[in-house]
Write an enzyme that holds these catalytic residues in place. Structure first.
Site, short mmCIF file in Angstrom:
data_model
loop_
_atom_site.label_atom_id
_atom_site.label_comp_id
_atom_site.label_asym_id
_atom_site.label_seq_id
_atom_site.Cartn_x
_atom_site.Cartn_y
_atom_site.Cartn_z
N MET A 158 0.85 -1.20 0.00
CA MET A 158 0.00 0.00 0.00
C MET A 158 0.87 1.23 0.00
SD MET A 158 -2.79 1.57 -0.03
CE MET A 158 -3.00 3.35 0.12
N GLU A 159 0.52 2.19 -0.86
CA GLU A 159 1.38 3.33 -1.19
C GLU A 159 1.27 4.51 -0.25
OE1 GLU A 159 -2.46 3.85 -3.67
OE2 GLU A 159 -1.16 2.20 -3.08
N HIS B 207 6.08 -0.05 -8.55
CA HIS B 207 4.65 0.24 -8.56
C HIS B 207 4.27 1.21 -7.44
CE1 HIS B 207 0.36 -1.02 -9.28
NE2 HIS B 207 0.25 -0.56 -8.05
N GLU B 208 4.69 0.90 -6.22
CA GLU B 208 4.25 1.72 -5.08
C GLU B 208 4.88 3.10 -5.09
OE1 GLU B 208 1.86 -1.38 -4.31
OE2 GLU B 208 1.77 0.63 -3.43
N GLU C 255 -3.99 2.91 -10.26
CA GLU C 255 -3.47 1.55 -10.37
C GLU C 255 -3.02 1.17 -11.78
OE1 GLU C 255 -2.67 0.24 -7.82
OE2 GLU C 255 -3.99 1.03 -6.27
#
Length: 884
Positions: free
Chosen positions: A301-302, A335-336, A358
């Site tokens: 989770m970012e 990604h994060e 996303e």
């Protein structure tokens, strides 16, 4: 990743906001604003929060003071709150210097809100709302939650938060919607020996003299509530500095050595993104927090400046970690950290546009991995990601990339392959259409124009269109505002004077609606003849025509940047099959993916994909061989329960895969390509799943001899060998593995061992694993995963068990995952009765607007049964012909 009416109270009041799984309340949409479940007459500007968690009793005390603006006169303040009990409150008017007390308090558990009505109307202006409350600490990964783990020094408990999409309201009474951005000051009273972490660096620390300290964090930037983070535990921190930003990886004590690769990856990615986005990372620090356990909803989770990741996605344990783990860790970081800009700095206005977070982060991670680690061949993984999206996008229960979200539960369901993988595929296609430089310039313009604000998808399209000087909006709308997968038929190819004229017709690929009227898309196309230069074109209005240099076989979607299926006439497919080895690996993957999907769907012979497998040379790219292994494993699954026919197919599949494994060998060779290790383990896994006696025998030999000779089981093979031994275990072996799990003190190994116990092919052992999952032994966050693991081989057993024990299973599932968890257990079933069972489940337990996961599972079951009844006979005949 994926992801409070505040109160004014009297000192003696104690109001509980009941626990509820909100599936309800349609949104009110105010003209000119984002959708909302809250009135638009009040907005927060700044939160001052202090919490004191009590880890052993699983509750916490909280105080918050919220600076807010009343935008128009009202006698009521409404905001989000869930599972909170309020003990005092006051509202102070900063303009009138007046304190309002004793409001009438009403709560609505279904909408997760609380309203506070005052005896007189509040004038527009600035106010400060101060609340005292208590809340609960959960044992699943949402809200403020506890994770227990075992170390050599004994049992430990750490606390973390997970707020996306709508769980900040369990920690903080406030405006828990993405468009309500505010700044945050967080303080926490914690044990002096433990480490607290949040989005910002520690700004102050006060010793309270009784073994506790008050830790105060610096003020956050303006952000949405779902990005707030708090963690507490017995932590160590590995640090580095890059471009003026302090980078950290926070682990349980003693594990920072396992964090070095993640730390190095973060530095490389941060530097790349500072350049790409043209806006430097704006916070002074960026931590990654590693936690034991797992979730059914997310892996990382970012949170801005404090990314949360489960350990297996962040740490490299030298005993068990593989090359695939290294690549996954880098991909997670890429990604994060992309979200720190796309999602955190610029945030979607509402969950309808979740894909802006996303889909972009998924695309950005693949692009960055390809640039910084070209040997990993991330560009080939793009095809695999696109296949996942198309599989979901081709059934009636699909949804557009930009989707209507009307409830909390629907927002949770939006985290799927359409949002992530289709979103990424559409971005890749549009980048290819406008060019990489124009795309990046559009993204930079978007970042600068909307920093610290909220946007919709069209805000991005307008900036890209302006930068590119080409029409983008109409194409983007076709692929993001309507669902489904375009299909391009190559209807005719004529060659004259050294040029090929290709006639194209656009339809729609559907797995469960063969007579569906096709939607229309404007489809950017790249095509070439083999050996010729690529040519770009557009299919509009359902028809297209391309002129290509050369008279060789025609390849559509050259480079595989397009989001569509390609259907070749038999002669054209045969021409490509006969020259399959000449195609680039990415196009080999694309042709295989289309042949399998169209074959299983009855649009061409299902055996065409087996012809491509047979045409693949032994020295083909490793990613192509991984795809072959995946394809053969998928087809094998449709034979489950039909032992005689399955044995014939398995003999053929083993005959195709085993020579490639023999060429690689079980043990790594000096200097071998980075991708070889991943292919080796994938071949061993699939051959084990196909019941290859040689592979099972070798896995058991290495497992049994590892104590005497540790070289038999290097880290690269550890998990793969254990997987095979566990899945083929007899009762004595299963008990030995369980004893190892109980004795293991390393959290990642322990979690993995319990999951492996649930992979047994033997139905009796699978039942024992299900019973074990309902005990405290595996750990609270492993139990639901064990039931899911049983469903891989025994979907009907796992689904029936979970429903029969629903009262015990429900507390083991993240609240964000409930409506998806049960249908996913059943989606691999081949029993027609499962369709009725799923329908009954949905009617009984799932709100009418939140049944997409069940509808998808029903479609999957029907599809699988149809393949078994209608396609396997073709494969049987093909196998017989190979033997003759």
């Amino acid at each position: 990743m994926r992801p409070i009416y505040v109160a004014v109270f009297t000192a003696v009041a104690c109001l509980a906001i009941p626990a509820a799984r909100a599936t309800g309340s349609p949104l009110a949409v105010a003209d000119g604003t984002a959708p909302t479940q809250l009135p638009r007459d009040v907005r927060p500007l700044h939160y001052e929060i202090e919490v004191e968690p009590h880890a052993q009793s699983l509750d916490f005390d909280g105080k918050v003071s919220i600076t807010l603006e009343v935008l128009e006169p009202t006698d009521r303040i409404t905001l989000n709150a869930l599972d909170l009990k309020f003990s005092s409150a006051s509202l102070h008017s900063t303009q009138q210097k007046r304190v309002y007390r004793d409001p009438k308090i009403s709560v609505d558990a279904a909408t997760q809100t609380a309203s506070f009505t005052f005896p007189e109307t509040l004038a527009a202006g600035s106010y400060r709302l101060t609340l005292a409350y208590t809340g609960t600490i959960g044992t699943q990964a949402n809200g403020l939650f506890a994770l227990d783990y075992v170390t050599a020094q004994g049992a430990r408990r750490a606390l973390y938060t997970q707020f996306e999409n709508s769980d900040a309201r369990k920690f903080l009474p406030g405006w828990d919607e993405p468009a309500y951005k505010a700044t945050f000051d967080l303080a926490a009273v914690v044990p002096a020996a433990q480490t607290a972490v949040s989005n910002m660096p520690v700004a102050g620390r006060e010793d309270l003299g009784d073994g506790r300290v008050r830790v105060r964090f610096a003020t956050s930037p303006r952000m949405s509530t779902y990005l707030l983070f708090f963690g507490l535990g017995d932590f160590d921190r590995a640090t580095a500095t890059d471009e003026g930003v302090e980078l950290g990886v926070i682990t349980q004590k003693g594990l920072t050595a396992q964090a070095q690769f993640a730390l190095e990856s973060s530095a490389a990615v941060l530097s790349e993104y500072n350049d790409y986005f043209g806006v430097p990372y704006p916070l002074p620090k960026l931590d990654n927090i590693a936690a034991p356990g797992r979730s059914q909803f997310f892996g990382a989770m970012e949170n801005w400046g404090a990314i949360f990741t489960f350990e297996r996605g962040l740490l490299l344990d030298p005993a068990i970690s593989t090359e695939a783990d290294r690549q996954r860790i880098f991909g997670t970081a890429a990604h994060e950290i992309a979200h720190q800009w796309f999602g955190n700095l610029v945030t979607m206005q509402w969950w309808d546009d979740l894909w802006l977070n996303e889909g972009f982060a998924t695309w950005m991670a693949a692009r960055t991995t390809e640039k910084l680690h070209p040997g990993w061949k991330a560009s080939l993984r793009r095809v695999e990601s696109r296949e996942r999206a198309m599989a979901l996008d081709a059934v009636a229960s699909t949804h557009p990339v930009v989707q209507h979200v009307a409830t909390v539960e629907q927002a949770s369901q939006a985290f799927d392959a359409i949002t992530y993988s289709k979103g990424a595929a559409v971005i890749a296609m549009l980048e290819g259409y406008v060019g990489a430089d124009a795309w990046r310039e559009g993204v930079r313009r978007y970042m600068k124009a909307h920093a610290y604000a909220n946007t919709r998808s069209d805000d991005l399209w307008r900036e890209v269109e302006a930068a590119a000087g080409r029409p983008v909006l109409a194409i983007a709308h076709d692929f993001t505002l309507q669902p489904g997968v375009p299909m391009l038929d190559v209807t005719a190819v004529e060659c004259k004077d050294g040029r090929s004229t290709v006639m194209l017709s656009q339809g729609e690929f559907s797995k469960d609606r063969p007579q569906k009227k096709a939607l229309r898309w404007r489809v950017p196309v790249i095509a070439r003849t083999l050996g010729g230069a690529p040519v770009r074109g557009m299919v509009e209005g359902g028809k297209g025509r391309l002129q290509l240099p050369g008279c060789a076989p025609v390849l559509l979607n050259a480079g595989q940047s397009g989001y569509y299926r390609t259907h070749y006439a038999p002669a054209q497919f045969t021409a490509l099959r006969d020259r399959f080895s000449e195609l680039a690996p990415v196009d080999q993957l694309g042709l295989m993916g289309d042949a399998l999907a169209l074959g299983l769907g009855g649009m061409q012979p299902v055996t065409d994909v087996l012809d491509l497998v047979s045409a693949t040379p032994l020295d083909a790219d490793g990613k192509v061989w991984e795809r072959i292994a995946d394809t053969l494993q998928e087809i094998d699954g449709y034979y489950r329960g039909d032992a005689e026919r399955q044995a014939r197919f398995r003999a053929h599949a083993i005959g195709r895969l085993a020579p490639k494994l023999r060429a690689l060998g079980w043990d790594a060779k000096n200097g071998e390509d980075e991708t070889v290790a991943i292919l080796r383990t994938r071949l061993i896994e699939v051959l084990g799943d196909l019941d290859d006696a040689d592979v099972i025998r070798e896995a058991r030999r290495r497992h049994g001899g590892r104590q005497a000779d540790p070289a038999l089981l290097p880290a690269a093979l550890y998990k793969t060998v254990f997987d095979i031994v566990a899945s083929h275990a007899d009762e004595a072996t299963w008990e030995r593995l369980r004893a190892e799990a109980r004795a293991e003190k390393r959290s990642m190994l322990r979690d993995g061992l319990y999951l492996q116990l649930a992979t047994a092919l033997d139905e009796g052992l699978a039942r024992r694993a299900l019973d074990l999952a309902l005990t405290d032994e595996p750990g609270a966050t492993n139990s639901a995963a064990m039931i899911s693991a049983v469903s891989e081989h025994h979907p009907d057993l796992a689904f029936d068990f979970a429903l029969a024990h629903r009262e015990q299973v429900e507390p083991l599932i993240d609240t964000t995952s409930s409506s998806r968890y049960y249908p996913r257990l059943a989606s691999g079933s081949l029993d027609p009765a499962m369709v009725g069972k799923l329908g009954t489940y949905a009617e009984r337990y799932v709100a009418a607007g939140s049944r997409r996961a069940t509808e998808t599972a029903i479609a999957d079951v029907r599809y699988r049964i149809g393949i078994r009844e209608q396609r396997l006979a073709q494969i049987d005949a093909w196998l017989k012909k190979q033997q003759d």
